[in-house]
Design an enzyme around this catalytic site. Structure first.
Site, PDB file in Angstrom:
ATOM      1  CD  GLN A 256       5.466 -35.661  47.558  1.00 59.70           C
ATOM      2  OE1 GLN A 256       4.656 -35.859  46.666  1.00 59.70           O
ATOM      3  NE2 GLN A 256       5.097 -35.255  48.756  1.00 59.70           N
ATOM      4  N   GLY A 257      10.296 -35.816  47.147  1.00 59.35           N
ATOM      5  CA  GLY A 257      11.115 -34.933  47.973  1.00 59.35           C
ATOM      6  C   GLY A 257      10.556 -33.525  47.967  1.00 59.35           C
ATOM      7  CE1 TYR A 258       6.901 -32.385  45.136  1.00 62.56           C
ATOM      8  CE2 TYR A 258       5.097 -31.124  46.072  1.00 62.56           C
ATOM      9  CZ  TYR A 258       5.706 -31.685  44.982  1.00 62.56           C
ATOM     10  OH  TYR A 258       5.137 -31.543  43.753  1.00 62.56           O
ATOM     11  CB  SER A 259       8.427 -31.708  53.723  1.00 60.88           C
ATOM     12  OG  SER A 259       7.053 -31.530  53.521  1.00 60.88           O
TER      13      SER A 259
ATOM     14  CD  GLU B 231      -2.232 -35.172  46.550  1.00 61.24           C
ATOM     15  OE1 GLU B 231      -1.671 -34.060  46.500  1.00 61.24           O
ATOM     16  OE2 GLU B 231      -1.990 -36.007  47.419  1.00 61.24           O
TER      17      GLU B 231
ATOM     18  CB  SER C 112      -1.327 -28.767  59.069  1.00 55.84           C
ATOM     19  OG  SER C 112      -1.395 -27.357  59.010  1.00 55.84           O
TER      20      SER C 112
ATOM     21  CD  GLU D 170      -3.668 -26.708  62.648  1.00 58.95           C
ATOM     22  OE1 GLU D 170      -3.052 -27.423  61.819  1.00 58.95           O
ATOM     23  OE2 GLU D 170      -4.188 -27.165  63.687  1.00 58.95           O
TER      24      GLU D 170
END
Lengths: 402, 345, 402, 345
Positions: free
Chosen positions: A128-131, A246, A387, A389
């Site tokens: 997966q290429g997200y971040s 998900e 996260s 947060e």
């Protein structure tokens, strides 16, 4: 109110139990038990995947027409719970649970016909290429761009935290196809073959000594236009679908409770150094009992969601808490395990795998050897996938209306 | 009433800081992969700076540094995330070996000595049970021997007729088997097995061991305080620069308050350390336990606020957390230390 | 480094101890010990104040020329510590520690000559008008206005949380004298006599059943212009001075540690119901030990500040943490006390005082009777004087530069 | 798998809600000042609504409500911050007095019965020691007798030859002395002294007591969940409207995250309650302990976020916290409940 399963569901549970009993080889069980990281290595998952595929129980989240088993929400829950209790290896989620459902939903007939069977067979292994390095939780500010040139997209940029990119032959990526458009509108969802000179993968070793994630660099990497999912600019919508998908029903508590049972059993064996075993240590046992109360409550929260889904109703606001709560209980469990094993819980093997003949010999028990790698890896539970947060801000806005 | 370092202490601190400054994370990782888990040449350098001798009495040829002097070194090494086993192979052996012939080589850095005390099933107890000496022969297995992968000399606690005594055994002695294994902070500990290894008279008993361990607990506390402060500083710098959602992390109120909590814990454990160092009746085990508990929390928060990058071995953050974890359990973990204090009260 | 006091300071400590030993009557000690709220009632403080005034040890924060004892920072600390350990009653801070120093600093000679002696003698009893119903922690948005009419200010508005307003004959208040000016610039610091028809005081009973605070209403209340401190519009500066003055050296830890010692003694007496006393209960004792570690560390933090002050250096950034840390330790102590006393810790007397002949008979011990009122009152520690949340934001900005 | 209330349960809940709705904080305070700490007329009303009968068996003339049915009532009364001692003088006596001649008057609301079990020095134990029965005479002192200020009938645990038995004694009996005192939630408990008070045969022993107390623990858990959810809702509404520094409190990120934590705890204890109610093998004491611990935290946060106003008796917040505190300790506090679970495991 009624927390029991129907007779049909109980019969199904028996079927699942019998199947797991018969098909989970010692090697598979060991591979699952002795993997400190979240993702299990392909040498283990490959076999398990093919066993499930043969049975038709592999793509539990896919519609039946594409190879899903056609289960109810309750059956899915039962299957996952039994797998967790039996200690089955986690499957590679990126193909089966993330890009698979996206292709089922947004793919063209040709994409479906090409990709879906190859996910089932294990021929394709996805990452997966997200971040991106500059955008962790803030996905919308991604910079990797894909420029259309003829029948190809030319991709430049970099992705980070690409789990198992070193094993994968395909990556699904969020890329910016329109640099002019507003933040989220210029993003597209593109499938890119990994096996090409324009892509390089650099390992990122975690503090647990695991190589699970990578940085993946695109230097004029190419992908054919037919590998675009949906329309250009639709990437954000698809990404949201993927995340929500998900977040449907979940079944995290049974594994947590099983882990607490194991800790309790280990505590009976672990000498206290004074007299008797650690199951007589009031402080440790209080922590264990407290955590069990939390995990037991959490199990019911998951069942409350299941009950709604089973009736075809929307899952309710509790869904948003699942990731947050399970991540925190899991980290507390990992901490307790490290504490239980005293000095043995401080060993931190540098080599992998920790199962099979290549595994380094443990000091003390195998469980003790796994404690610290699991703890350290598990610090990611409250970071990855949004996260704590970020999750809390989302819940405050979307659920509490703040 | 005065919490300032004196001139010598300032010199020691500066000396450690200069020693640690050139080591970035990549160099650190490289040193961890060396034989034994660190660089023996730098160990000699540390010795040459007088930073091992500071732990030894003047009568032993050392500098006779006070507990406070030594804590300044320990805290600075913690802040520098040093890989050198100063605590394990410097301070502790210097206290254990006082008055023996071994100490000169320890001070000079030539001899790397370590304490082999832990036994399977003994949890955090100090008394030796499974390892014993009879008729001048040492038998049994020690585990979690820190720096055991590199050590030249073992100081071994062993049971002699029901009492715990300390014996000195060179690694090279017949009947000594060393199986190294990596531990939390990336160093190499070892399981050490003795089979009829010859030993001379003990160099001391439980009293010496207990007193050296108590002093070492203060040094561990100091190192953890240094580590935690380092992680606090790095995290503060990070949240000031790292941008998410269009602004530095440090502009988010939740991050601001978390940083205040971290800062508050760092100040509290600095105070707890001063107390342990300056007030002789302080319970060292409890002080170390309290500091450990807070330092672990600081370390975890440092990882959390660094996000994914905090998870990797590429930043100092994880290294700091892992060293804290190791120290937090050596000679007793937070729960056991506070429980012991609760009972003593 | 050196944590010991000088010989002179030790001699001073002896002097203080002897004085306290001689002068603290059983009635004063009981009044102090049996006051669950932060402020002690005037019937107790009046006597103690006059004893200290006679000795010249009353206005410890005032310059010597106005009646202060001329102590060093260390002497002040020692005096406060010994008072805390001996269980002396808390003095009325509003006159002595808040408005007194303000008058010393900003008052005219006439104001000084008039007000300061009357604070010392106890003839004037002060309360404070800062917060307003609409502005809790957000002081700058206050609305109470004072309009100058001839040689008087006419005050209209209301103040809340006016501690002991029902005992006071004077109030010092922040009032808006210029409604045109920007938020903080239009504020002035005005002294107002309470004994007039334009002022009414309504009690606010806390959930602990204490009447300590009030709402105070100004309906064309009057104060002569010579009761203005400083200039018009200077109120914010004066208010800040007052707060900072409050935040100089502190001596909160000794009282906390003394309280923990008392809890430990009580635990030895409190039956566990099984066998032996609660000092053998591992969970309770672990909490007690953990709190003691915190309080002991906190004591050193206060001494670190003292060491700087004693050398004439600025107190350092730790000062900002003092209120935050002590409030939280105190609340944990209160909680532990309630838990120690089991059912007896659940009594909540409705009448006051809890000392002397009028006190209701306790169920179990007097300490048990005080536990819950103290706990409930103590929830205010993290609210009043700038809530924890406000404090943390200030520290983040001013100390950490965030 | 279904967590919906059935038709009857929905009726009970609505009935309790309607019962509680007219009582604002001022009225509540007024009722607390009444003789006995609540309004006997409203107690009769509660009885007429069948809300006491629901706790009693059909054979006793009750409605024979299930544990689940009763928990719905308890949770709704908690959410309504009712002052009526339904738990103490409704549910618990109905379980204890089953099969006796006293129960009809309890169900009808005419007789206010309460359990006198606690003894000085017994902490949270259930067995009677200091209070005993010999030759038909009851002697000794009970403390923390809830609603003791108003009760007509005491169900007293007493030691008979080393075993704990339950006896029924009218308040009006000779040799019964009642000294009321106010407790956390504003109700009047009492110290009750028996001096040769005459008693008939016991109505049961430890088994009946233990089982009734365990069922009551579930009701206490339910009431605390209701209370906590009420405090959550009021606090959420408050932070949305209360402005500080130019914006609603709920716009501050720290407040947002705190509200999520509160919400999360409220959901968790609702789940824990469902588990205790629906899964017969759940440890009721542990479930109650866990719920109590979280509910206390929710209550404290509700006070904190309401600021000064949360400290006063003028808002419902403090009343909720104080009721939670009382329930959190009745029949064992969080620490003792979890410790018991830890040992049982």
């Amino acid at each position: 109110m009624d927390m029991s399963f129907s007779a049909e569901d109980l019969a199904f549970r028996e079927e699942v139990r019998d199947f797991l009993e018969a098909k989970l080889s010692p090697r598979l069980r060991e591979g699952a038990a002795c993997t400190p990281s979240v993702f299990v290595e392909p040498d283990i998952t490959r076999d398990w995947q093919s066993i499930l595929n043969e049975k038709g129980w592999l793509a539990t989240m896919w519609p039946q027409e594409y190879g899903g088993p056609g289960w109810t929400a309750t059956q899915k829950y039962i299957f996952e719970k039994e797998c967790a209790i039996a200690g089955a290896p986690a499957l590679p989620v990126l193909g089966l649970k993330l890009v698979g459902p996206v292709i089922c939903k947004f793919g063209t007939p040709a994409q479906k016909a090409h990709f879906l069977p190859r996910i089932l067979s294990g021929e394709d292994y996805w990452c997966q290429g997200y971040s991106e390095p500059g955008a962790g939780s803030d996905l919308a500010s991604l910079k990797t761009k894909a420029e259309r040139k003829g029948d190809k997209y030319v991709v430049n940029g970099s992705k980070i935290w690409t789990t198992h990119a070193h094993h994968a032959n395909w990556i699904f990526a969020l890329v910016r196809t329109n640099p002019e458009a507003k933040k989220q509108e210029g993003i597209s969802f593109l499938l890119i073959p990994m096996d090409q000179p324009g892509i390089s993968v650099t390992p990122i070793v975690t503090m647990a000594n695991d190589h699970e994630v990578n940085a993946t660099f695109f230097d004029n990497a190419e992908s054919r236009v037919e590998n675009l999912i949906g329309e250009e600019g639709q990437g954000w919508t698809i990404a949201k679908y993927l995340l929500e998908n998900e977040r449907g029903g979940s079944c995290a508590a049974p594994a947590l409770l099983a882990e607490l049972d194991r800790i309790e059993a280990w505590a009976k064996e672990e000498p206290s150094g004074v007299n008797g075993a650690m199951d007589h240590d009031p402080i440790l046992m209080q922590r264990l009992a407290r955590l069990r109360m939390e995990a037991q409550a959490f199990e019911i929260t998951e069942l409350r969601i299941l009950a709604e889904l089973a009736k075809g109703r929307p899952a309710g606001p509790q869904t948003s808490l699942i990731k947050l709560v399970s991540a925190n209980i899991r980290q507390s469990i990992d901490e307790l395990t490290v504490d239980l094993f005293a000095y043995d819980g401080l060993q931190l093997p540098t080599s992998r795998p920790l199962y099979g003949n290549e595994a380094p010999e443990p000091v003390g028990s195998r469980e003790a050897q796994l404690a610290l790698p699991t703890y350290l890896n598990g610090r990611a539970w409250t970071i990855f996938g949004g996260s704590d947060e970020v999750q809390k801000t989302i819940i405050a806005k979307q659920v509490l209306g703040l | 009433m005065n919490f300032d370092l004196d001139e010598n202490q300032t010199l020691f601190r500066d000396s450690v800081e200069r020693f640690c400054a050139p080591v970035d994370v990549a160099t650190r990782t490289k040193m961890r992969r060396m034989d034994g888990g660190f660089d023996r040449a730098r160990w000699s350098e540390l010795a040459d700076l007088g930073l091992i001798g500071i732990a030894a009495d003047e009568s032993d040829g050392g500098l006779g540094g006070s507990i406070l002097d030594n804590s300044v070194v320990a805290q600075s090494l913690g802040a520098g995330l040093a890989v050198e086993p100063w605590l394990e192979c410097g301070f502790l052996p210097a206290r254990l070996l006082t008055g023996t012939s071994y100490i000169a080589d320890v001070i000079s850095g030539e001899c790397l000595a370590t304490l082999a005390f832990a036994e399977r099933g003994g949890r955090y107890t100090l008394d030796a049970r499974a390892v014993s000496v009879r008729n001048g022969k040492l038998n049994g297995e020690k585990t979690f021997v820190l720096a055991g992968g590199a050590a030249d000399l073992f100081i071994v606690s062993a049971n002699v007729d029901g009492a715990t005594k300390l014996f000195v055994v060179p690694r090279s002695a017949v009947g000594v088997d060393v199986r190294p294994y990596p531990v939390a902070d990336g160093s190499l500990a070892a399981v050490v097995t003795f089979r009829d290894a010859a030993v001379s008279d003990p160099i001391g008993g439980m009293e010496r061991l207990q007193s050296a361990v108590d002093e070492t607990r203060i040094m561990m506390a100091a190192e953890m305080v240094g580590c935690a402060q380092r992680l606090f500083k790095e995290t503060l710098a990070y949240v000031k620069t790292r941008e998410q959602f269009g602004q530095p992390l440090g502009r988010f109120q939740v991050i601001q308050h978390r940083m205040v909590d971290i800062y508050s814990k760092c100040e509290a454990i600095q105070s707890a350390l001063y107390r342990a160092v300056l007030q002789s009746n302080t319970n060292a085990e409890a002080a170390k336990a309290y500091i450990a508990e807070e330092a672990i929390w600081v370390g975890q928060q440092a990882v959390q606020l660094h996000g994914g990058m905090g998870m990797t071995d590429e930043l100092a953050i994880g290294h700091g957390l892992k060293r804290i974890l190791l120290l937090s359990k050596l000679f007793g973990d937070p729960a056991s230390g506070i429980a012991q204090f609760a009972k003593a009260a």
